[in-house]
Design a protein around this motif. Structure first.
Motif, PDB file in Angstrom:
ATOM      1  N   SER A  96       9.685   3.227   7.694  1.00 27.71           N
ATOM      2  CA  SER A  96       9.271   1.853   7.962  1.00 27.71           C
ATOM      3  C   SER A  96       9.190   1.052   6.664  1.00 27.71           C
ATOM      4  O   SER A  96       8.542   1.474   5.703  1.00 27.71           O
ATOM      5  CB  SER A  96       7.908   1.847   8.644  1.00 27.71           C
ATOM      6  OG  SER A  96       7.410   0.533   8.765  1.00 27.71           O
ATOM      7  N   ALA A  97       9.830  -0.106   6.637  1.00 21.21           N
ATOM      8  CA  ALA A  97       9.818  -0.954   5.435  1.00 21.21           C
ATOM      9  C   ALA A  97       8.581  -1.836   5.352  1.00 21.21           C
ATOM     10  O   ALA A  97       8.295  -2.409   4.297  1.00 21.21           O
ATOM     11  CB  ALA A  97      11.070  -1.824   5.401  1.00 21.21           C
ATOM     12  N   GLY A  98       7.849  -1.951   6.439  1.00 20.46           N
ATOM     13  CA  GLY A  98       6.637  -2.776   6.421  1.00 20.46           C
ATOM     14  C   GLY A  98       6.919  -4.210   6.036  1.00 20.46           C
ATOM     15  O   GLY A  98       7.864  -4.824   6.541  1.00 20.46           O
ATOM     16  N   ALA A 118       8.289  -5.303   3.548  1.00 19.84           N
ATOM     17  CA  ALA A 118       9.565  -5.452   2.842  1.00 19.84           C
ATOM     18  C   ALA A 118      10.744  -5.479   3.806  1.00 19.84           C
ATOM     19  O   ALA A 118      11.899  -5.510   3.378  1.00 19.84           O
ATOM     20  CB  ALA A 118       9.745  -4.313   1.839  1.00 19.84           C
ATOM     21  N   SER A 119      10.462  -5.470   5.098  1.00 16.63           N
ATOM     22  CA  SER A 119      11.521  -5.460   6.097  1.00 16.63           C
ATOM     23  C   SER A 119      12.441  -6.670   5.935  1.00 16.63           C
ATOM     24  O   SER A 119      11.974  -7.806   5.794  1.00 16.63           O
ATOM     25  CB  SER A 119      10.896  -5.469   7.497  1.00 16.63           C
ATOM     26  OG  SER A 119      11.895  -5.450   8.480  1.00 16.63           O
ATOM     27  N   VAL A 175      11.948  -2.969  -0.831  1.00 15.80           N
ATOM     28  CA  VAL A 175      11.155  -1.781  -0.509  1.00 15.80           C
ATOM     29  C   VAL A 175      10.654  -1.120  -1.793  1.00 15.80           C
ATOM     30  O   VAL A 175       9.493  -0.706  -1.891  1.00 15.80           O
ATOM     31  CB  VAL A 175      11.978  -0.770   0.319  1.00 15.80           C
ATOM     32  CG1 VAL A 175      11.208   0.543   0.481  1.00 15.80           C
ATOM     33  CG2 VAL A 175      12.318  -1.362   1.682  1.00 15.80           C
ATOM     34  N   VAL A 201       6.742  -0.527  -2.702  1.00 16.95           N
ATOM     35  CA  VAL A 201       6.212   0.812  -2.946  1.00 16.95           C
ATOM     36  C   VAL A 201       5.568   0.882  -4.329  1.00 16.95           C
ATOM     37  O   VAL A 201       4.476   1.452  -4.506  1.00 16.95           O
ATOM     38  CB  VAL A 201       7.315   1.877  -2.810  1.00 16.95           C
ATOM     39  CG1 VAL A 201       6.815   3.242  -3.295  1.00 16.95           C
ATOM     40  CG2 VAL A 201       7.788   1.978  -1.370  1.00 16.95           C
ATOM     41  N   SER A 210       1.583   5.209   2.320  1.00 18.43           N
ATOM     42  CA  SER A 210       3.041   5.145   2.205  1.00 18.43           C
ATOM     43  C   SER A 210       3.784   6.446   2.477  1.00 18.43           C
ATOM     44  O   SER A 210       5.013   6.446   2.470  1.00 18.43           O
ATOM     45  CB  SER A 210       3.421   4.635   0.810  1.00 18.43           C
ATOM     46  OG  SER A 210       3.066   3.275   0.672  1.00 18.43           O
ATOM     47  N   PRO A 262       5.049  -0.084   3.142  1.00 21.27           N
ATOM     48  CA  PRO A 262       6.225   0.732   3.453  1.00 21.27           C
ATOM     49  C   PRO A 262       5.793   2.191   3.571  1.00 21.27           C
ATOM     50  O   PRO A 262       4.924   2.653   2.831  1.00 21.27           O
ATOM     51  CB  PRO A 262       7.134   0.527   2.236  1.00 21.27           C
ATOM     52  CG  PRO A 262       6.671  -0.753   1.625  1.00 21.27           C
ATOM     53  CD  PRO A 262       5.191  -0.800   1.864  1.00 21.27           C
TER      54      PRO A 262
END
Length: 322
Positions: free
Chosen positions: A129-131, A133-134, A141, A145, A251, A261
């Protein structure tokens, strides 16, 4: 002869020796300065439009300001030790302990995650999942991170500086000054730090966890943080474990719906039963075993760190100054 109000105040703050603040005030000084800057700075930061890809990265700036402010204050207060005296001697040994602690923390969290999945109290609901940063691709990403890692390292630093360094060392000196043997004073102060740190975390329970489980898990964490500090005399190991724990939960095996992420996201259902007790006890036992093994290999003996013990011994029996 009655003391004047000024002399009485000085006696309360410094004692008869007047070479340094009493232990209680030294502890409160650290908490007031650091928490004051963090809370005040957090309110100001809340008014700034920070790019979402930075998640909680700006927290590191607040921590730097808070620790810097505390360092300045300690340099101005007579008899107060510098911030580095609490276990922040950033040398090669510190870096080695920190990196080892990160590995140890990840191992313990790996055990915890495996138990979650094995017992059914945790379920994978998303992978890679990019969270926040999608849509930004790999560079976004990576930034998210990195910002997450820096922020959690900073959080581990200020919490361990206060709850282990400032609290344990000053409380140890205060207890030793009142007649407790240095060894017992150190362990008693460590136990007191557990009581100060653990229950407070009931109000910040993670998603899917009851406040009771959160408090129990925080108390267990405070135990191994305190053990790591007492046995090494350094903040490197507790900060490293603290960082690894937070980063893993954000993460590596993140929470469902979180913006961090994450490799995987888990939906958790943690109450206060026998399974949850196992989830706390087994990873804690693994962590304590690894801490003891590291201390035995790197220090040669599993006992309170000599530099910590020596500082406490110097105050033994000097209650007038504590």
């Amino acid at each position: 002869m009655a003391l004047s109000p000024t002399d009485a105040l000085r006696r309360v703050l410094w004692g008869r020796e007047r070479d340094r603040l009493r232990a209680t005030w030294r502890i409160l000084l650290g908490f007031v300065v650091v928490l004051g800057v963090l809370l005040g700075g957090g309110r100001l930061l809340g008014r700034v439009d920070v790019p979402s890809v930075l998640v909680n990265g700006p927290v590191a700036l607040l921590v730097a300001a808070a620790v810097g402010a505390y360092a300045l204050v300690t340099s101005l207060v007579p008899g107060e030790r510098p911030v580095g005296g609490y276990g922040l001697a950033l040398d090669r040994r510190w870096a080695r302990d920190f990196l080892a602690a990160v590995v140890v923390g990840c191992v313990a969290q790996g055990v915890f995650t495996a138990l979650l999945l094995a017992t059914g109290t945790g379920r994978v609901v998303e992978t890679l999942s990019a969270g926040v940063a999608s849509g930004g691709g790999a560079p976004a990403v990576a930034v998210a991170v990195a910002a997450t890692a820096v922020a959690f390292a900073a959080v581990g630093l200020w919490e361990e500086l206060l709850f282990r360094g400032v609290f344990v060392l000053n409380a140890s000196e205060g207890l030793a000054a009142r007649g407790l043997s240095p060894g017992r004073a150190v362990w008693a102060a460590g136990a007191a730090s557990v009581l100060a740190f653990g229950p407070a975390h009931a109000v910040v329970a993670a998603q899917g966890a009851t406040p009771l489980f959160a408090a129990g898990q925080a108390i267990a964490a405070a135990v191994y943080f305190a053990v790591a500090y007492v046995l090494t005399g350094s903040l490197a190991f507790p900060v490293g474990i603290h960082f690894a724990t937070n980063f893993w939960v954000a993460s590596v095996a993140g929470q469902a719906g979180s913006g961090f992420p994450a490799l995987v996201r888990l939906e958790r259902d943690l109450g206060a039963g026998a399974v949850e007790l196992l989830l706390v006890v087994l990873p804690t036992a693994v962590l304590l075993g690894l801490i003891l093994a590291w201390v035995r290999v790197t220090r040669g003996a599993v006992s309170p760190d000599e530099s910590l013990s020596a500082s406490v011994r110097r105050r033994h029996g000097s209650a007038a100054g504590e």
